[in-house]
Scaffold this active site. Structure first.
Site, PDB file in Angstrom:
ATOM      1  N   ASP A  88       0.843  -1.187   0.000  1.00  0.00           N
ATOM      2  CA  ASP A  88       0.000   0.000   0.000  1.00  0.00           C
ATOM      3  C   ASP A  88       0.886   1.248   0.000  1.00  0.00           C
ATOM      4  OD1 ASP A  88      -2.987   0.992   0.682  1.00  0.00           O
ATOM      5  OD2 ASP A  88      -1.544   2.236   1.769  1.00  0.00           O
ATOM      6  N   ASN A 134      -3.523  12.899  -3.809  1.00  0.00           N
ATOM      7  CA  ASN A 134      -4.701  13.349  -4.553  1.00  0.00           C
ATOM      8  C   ASN A 134      -5.228  14.683  -4.026  1.00  0.00           C
ATOM      9  OD1 ASN A 134      -4.912  11.239  -6.435  1.00  0.00           O
ATOM     10  ND2 ASN A 134      -6.023   9.933  -4.996  1.00  0.00           N
ATOM     11  N   HIS A 171      -5.760  14.574  -8.874  1.00  0.00           N
ATOM     12  CA  HIS A 171      -5.865  13.173  -9.279  1.00  0.00           C
ATOM     13  C   HIS A 171      -4.943  12.828 -10.450  1.00  0.00           C
ATOM     14  CE1 HIS A 171      -9.177  11.983  -6.647  1.00  0.00           C
ATOM     15  NE2 HIS A 171      -9.664  13.200  -6.830  1.00  0.00           N
ATOM     16  N   GLU A 219      -4.800   2.178  -4.261  1.00  0.00           N
ATOM     17  CA  GLU A 219      -3.346   2.345  -4.168  1.00  0.00           C
ATOM     18  C   GLU A 219      -2.654   1.091  -3.655  1.00  0.00           C
ATOM     19  OE1 GLU A 219      -4.982   4.132  -0.277  1.00  0.00           O
ATOM     20  OE2 GLU A 219      -5.598   3.837  -2.345  1.00  0.00           O
TER      21      GLU A 219
END
Length: 284
Positions: A157, A165, A170, A200
């Site tokens: 992760d 973001n 984005h 992610e």
């Protein structure tokens, strides 16, 4: 198609005459056989000969009528193509209607195969990163032979990805995901499988690896992320956390759950670290 090409010496420019010839010969085989038998034995009965001749003529007429009806749509298509060509519409040169139709069927079949391959690729590949998605990753694992279904599963992760973001938009988030996927793929062995697990999160299958080897490989990638960052958040290089679990070819769902628990421990311990799943049976 092979039979069609083999009979091209009979009226090569006319499919209708070719069919007529084949039909005529085929329907007259019983009559010809009767004549040969009668001449060889000298026992030709006039009534039987007339009856057999009439039956042959009727059979030929029925066959020719049926063939004509079947050919009408093909010839209508050929006429339409010819008219379109005379009107100046660009069409390929065709020497034979059947060959043209056969070529068209082949093109449609080829396009269908290509489309099916595209759909299969779209279903198993992540469009943003170009690596396998969750479905493709699981399909590749499922396709492995039994002797290769062992190694380590890692769930990874990206740390603080939401901030990327929120702070940079984005588009930057998408760029970071694609760059991270490229980094993982470049630093893995060819036998290892890399996929975007979702959001992610990424997944890696280290084939024929023990936890020490998988952990060392991920630590090398983490070091690379610090020395050559793919981006930063508040001036700090983007890092990742990972959970590793040994897989012996058994229940994949349980293995992923344990790897996810190890990932949670890595997050809770401060991020930018790699944790291993606890053994199923602890020695007392």
């Amino acid at each position: 198609m092979q039979f069609y090409l083999a009979t091209s010496f009979i009226f090569p420019r006319s499919l209708r005459l070719r069919l007529f010839t084949l039909c005529f010969v085929a329907t007259h085989m019983p009559l010809l056989g009767y004549l040969v038998w009668g001449l060889s034995t000298g026992r030709i009965a006039l009534a039987e000969f007339i009856l057999l001749t009439l039956a042959t003529v009727v059979g030929t007429a029925i066959a020719l009528f049926g063939i004509g009806a079947l050919l009408n749509p093909i010839h209508a298509l050929a006429d339409a193509l010819h008219e379109a060509k005379e009107e100046g519409v660009a069409l390929p040169e065709v020497g034979d209607v059947i060959q043209t139709l056969y070529a068209g069927v082949q093109r449609v079949a080829s396009a269908t195969r290509d489309r099916m391959e595209d759909l299969h690729q779209a279903a198993h590949e992540d469009p943003l990163t170009g690596i396998a998605n969750r479905r493709g990753f699981l399909a590749e694992l499922d396709a492995l032979p039994p002797e290769r279904r062992r190694g380590c599963i890692a769930i990874i992760d990206i740390d603080y990805f939401k901030r990327v973001n929120d702070l940079k938009g984005h588009e930057e988030g998408d760029r970071v995901l694609a760059a991270f996927a490229t980094r993982l793929s470049a630093l893995m062995r060819r036998v290892d499988l890399v996929a975007r697990w979702g959001g992610e999160e990424f997944a890696i299958f280290f084939q024929d690896c023990i936890e020490d080897e998988a952990s060392w490989s991920l630590a090398r990638i983490a070091s690379r992320m610090r020395s050559h960052p793919i981006g930063d958040v508040h001036g700090r290089p983007i890092s990742f956390s990972a959970g590793i679990c040994r897989w012996h070819g058994g229940d994949l769902e349980e293995t992923f759950a344990r790897a996810d628990e190890a990932l949670y421990d890595a997050k809770q311990s401060g991020r930018d670290r790699i944790c291993r799943a606890a053994p199923l049976f602890q020695e007392v």
